[in-house]
Design a protein around this motif. Structure first.
Motif, short mmCIF file in Angstrom:
data_model
loop_
_atom_site.label_atom_id
_atom_site.label_comp_id
_atom_site.label_asym_id
_atom_site.label_seq_id
_atom_site.Cartn_x
_atom_site.Cartn_y
_atom_site.Cartn_z
N LEU A 28 3.87 4.60 -20.41
CA LEU A 28 4.36 4.82 -19.05
C LEU A 28 5.79 4.30 -18.99
O LEU A 28 6.02 3.09 -19.00
CB LEU A 28 3.50 4.08 -18.03
N ARG A 29 6.75 5.19 -18.91
CA ARG A 29 8.15 4.76 -18.92
C ARG A 29 8.72 4.61 -17.51
O ARG A 29 9.58 3.77 -17.27
CB ARG A 29 8.98 5.76 -19.72
N GLU A 30 8.26 5.43 -16.60
CA GLU A 30 8.78 5.39 -15.23
C GLU A 30 7.64 5.75 -14.28
O GLU A 30 6.95 6.74 -14.49
CB GLU A 30 9.92 6.39 -15.05
N PHE A 31 7.42 4.94 -13.28
CA PHE A 31 6.34 5.25 -12.35
C PHE A 31 6.62 4.61 -11.00
O PHE A 31 7.37 3.64 -10.89
CB PHE A 31 4.99 4.78 -12.90
N ALA A 32 6.01 5.18 -9.98
CA ALA A 32 6.17 4.73 -8.60
C ALA A 32 4.78 4.68 -7.97
O ALA A 32 3.84 5.30 -8.47
CB ALA A 32 7.07 5.71 -7.83
N PRO A 33 4.59 3.93 -6.87
CA PRO A 33 3.27 3.83 -6.25
C PRO A 33 2.68 5.20 -5.93
O PRO A 33 3.36 6.10 -5.45
CB PRO A 33 3.55 3.03 -4.98
N MET A 34 1.38 5.35 -6.18
CA MET A 34 0.68 6.59 -5.91
C MET A 34 0.41 6.79 -4.43
O MET A 34 0.29 7.92 -3.95
CB MET A 34 -0.66 6.63 -6.67
N ARG A 35 0.28 5.69 -3.69
CA ARG A 35 -0.04 5.78 -2.27
C ARG A 35 0.95 4.97 -1.46
O ARG A 35 1.48 3.96 -1.95
CB ARG A 35 -1.47 5.27 -1.99
N VAL A 36 1.17 5.39 -0.24
CA VAL A 36 2.00 4.62 0.68
C VAL A 36 1.10 3.72 1.51
O VAL A 36 -0.09 3.98 1.65
CB VAL A 36 2.83 5.54 1.60
N PHE A 37 1.66 2.66 2.05
CA PHE A 37 0.90 1.72 2.86
C PHE A 37 1.13 2.03 4.33
O PHE A 37 2.28 2.11 4.79
CB PHE A 37 1.32 0.29 2.53
N THR A 38 0.04 2.20 5.06
CA THR A 38 0.13 2.58 6.47
C THR A 38 -0.52 1.51 7.35
O THR A 38 -1.37 0.74 6.90
CB THR A 38 -0.55 3.92 6.71
N TRP A 39 -0.10 1.48 8.60
CA TRP A 39 -0.64 0.55 9.58
C TRP A 39 -1.13 1.34 10.79
O TRP A 39 -0.48 2.31 11.22
CB TRP A 39 0.44 -0.43 10.03
N ARG A 40 -2.25 0.93 11.34
CA ARG A 40 -2.76 1.54 12.56
C ARG A 40 -3.60 0.52 13.31
O ARG A 40 -4.06 -0.47 12.73
CB ARG A 40 -3.61 2.78 12.25
N ARG A 41 -3.80 0.77 14.57
CA ARG A 41 -4.60 -0.14 15.38
C ARG A 41 -6.06 -0.12 14.94
O ARG A 41 -6.59 0.89 14.52
CB ARG A 41 -4.50 0.25 16.85
N GLU A 42 -6.69 -1.29 15.04
CA GLU A 42 -8.13 -1.44 14.81
C GLU A 42 -8.56 -1.11 13.38
O GLU A 42 -9.72 -0.80 13.12
CB GLU A 42 -8.93 -0.58 15.80
N GLN A 43 -7.64 -1.19 12.41
CA GLN A 43 -8.07 -0.98 11.03
C GLN A 43 -8.74 -2.25 10.52
O GLN A 43 -8.51 -3.35 11.02
CB GLN A 43 -6.89 -0.61 10.15
N GLY A 44 -9.61 -2.10 9.52
CA GLY A 44 -10.43 -3.21 9.07
C GLY A 44 -9.79 -4.12 8.04
O GLY A 44 -10.42 -5.05 7.58
N HIS A 45 -8.55 -3.85 7.63
CA HIS A 45 -7.88 -4.71 6.68
C HIS A 45 -6.45 -4.96 7.16
O HIS A 45 -6.02 -4.38 8.16
CB HIS A 45 -7.86 -4.06 5.28
N ARG A 46 -5.73 -5.82 6.47
CA ARG A 46 -4.40 -6.22 6.93
C ARG A 46 -3.37 -5.94 5.84
O ARG A 46 -3.09 -6.79 4.99
CB ARG A 46 -4.40 -7.71 7.29
N PRO A 47 -2.79 -4.75 5.86
CA PRO A 47 -1.74 -4.44 4.88
C PRO A 47 -0.44 -5.15 5.22
O PRO A 47 -0.24 -5.63 6.34
CB PRO A 47 -1.60 -2.92 4.99
N GLY A 48 0.44 -5.21 4.23
CA GLY A 48 1.73 -5.84 4.47
C GLY A 48 2.66 -5.61 3.30
O GLY A 48 2.33 -4.91 2.34
N LEU A 49 3.84 -6.21 3.39
CA LEU A 49 4.86 -6.10 2.34
C LEU A 49 5.35 -7.50 1.99
O LEU A 49 6.44 -7.92 2.39
CB LEU A 49 6.03 -5.23 2.82
N PRO A 50 4.56 -8.27 1.24
CA PRO A 50 4.97 -9.62 0.87
C PRO A 50 6.21 -9.60 -0.03
O PRO A 50 6.38 -8.71 -0.86
CB PRO A 50 3.76 -10.18 0.12
N PHE A 51 7.04 -10.62 0.15
CA PHE A 51 8.21 -10.79 -0.70
C PHE A 51 7.80 -11.52 -1.97
O PHE A 51 7.11 -12.54 -1.93
CB PHE A 51 9.29 -11.59 0.03
#
Length: 287
Positions: free
Chosen positions: A78-101
């Motif tokens: 694997l020489r070059e790759f990018a995330p397969m999925r984007v991270f989304t936010w919505r109300r009342e979702q069951g988990h807590r996504p984020g963008l940690p530094f």
């Protein structure tokens, strides 16, 4: 592959101690994991001869999406790759996504849950990280009943090797997950990578790392407290509270102690809660 990535390049011998002491300046991120057994999932995999040509991996580059067999992946890498999925936010979702530094890379990285954010914190502290990619690829593998997809959570490059990581709390790992994790482990094995399932952490470690991370960014030292703290720590046997008290400005010294501990210039036992009674030892010889 040397998975004890935190052991290389550190000086300053810690005092003789029981084997269950986990010195922060010497540990790797994998040393902080609570053991999780997912080996049972391997029994359901199609690992008959030629499986590497039947299983496939799909990943994205900046310009296209590619699909190759595992056999081709091993051959060309694997020489070059990018995330397969984007991270989304919505109300009342069951988990807590984020963008940690992540200080090791100097960038924000996606996390789909608090468990993944904790993993990134441990990795940043003790992983010798050079690159992190979340949701790096989607694999299709032969399972017990039919071919199934699985997207591992992270691909991590370190100074000592590459890790493929899945993150799932131990109590939420079911039989289907064990099979997926076993498939990811087989892929990692033939690629020469390490593999781990992050199902939990040793007691107290995450609370301590959270405290230390509050002072991980660069700090100025106009009062020259860090030289005093390092000299006092070199004497041996000093505790966190004693070191702070031996400076003219103890409250400010506490912040610098956290900074030195995060950057592993000092060390402490991660198996016990951080407090004034924590014994502090010398860590790295230089920043």
């Amino acid at each position: 592959m040397d998975t004890k990535s935190g052991l290389s390049g550190y000086g300053g011998e810690a005092p003789a101690a029981p084997v269950d002491v986990l010195w922060s300046h010497r540990c790797s991120w994998a040393d902080l994991l609570a053991p999780v057994d997912v080996s049972g999932g391997r029994a359901g995999l199609d690992l008959s001869p030629g499986w590497e040509s039947r299983w496939s991996v799909t990943w994205r580059t900046t310009s296209e999406e590619l699909t190759r067999s595992v056999e081709e992946l091993v051959r060309y890498g694997l020489r070059e790759f990018a995330p397969m999925r984007v991270f989304t936010w919505r109300r009342e979702q069951g988990h807590r996504p984020g963008l940690p530094f992540v200080q090791s890379t100097g960038r924000l990285h996606g996390a789909e849950s608090m468990e993944e954010a904790r993993f990134l914190l441990a990795l940043d502290f003790a992983g010798e990280v050079t690159e992190v990619v979340s949701q790096p690829f989607r694999m299709r593998f032969g399972g017990a009943v039919r071919e199934r997809p699985h997207t591992p959570d992270y691909l991590v490059r370190t100074r000592t090797g590459v890790w493929l990581i899945d993150v799932r709390p131990a109590e939420l790992i079911f039989e289907k997950d064990r099979e997926s994790f076993a498939a990811a482990a087989e892929l990692a094995r033939v690629c020469g990578w390490g593999f781990a399932v992050v199902g939990g952490w040793l007691p107290h470690t995450m609370m301590t790392l959270d405290w230390l991370s509050s002072r991980r960014r660069p700090m100025t030292d106009p009062l020259r407290l860090e030289a005093t703290l390092l000299a006092e720590a070199a004497v041996g046997g000093r505790t966190f509270g004693e070191l702070a008290a031996r400076t003219p400005f103890p409250p400010v010294a506490r912040a610098h102690l956290l900074h030195l501990l995060w950057h592993r210039r000092l060390g402490l036992d991660l198996r016990v809660p951080l407090g004034d009674g924590s014994v502090i030892v010398m860590g790295k010889v230089s920043p």
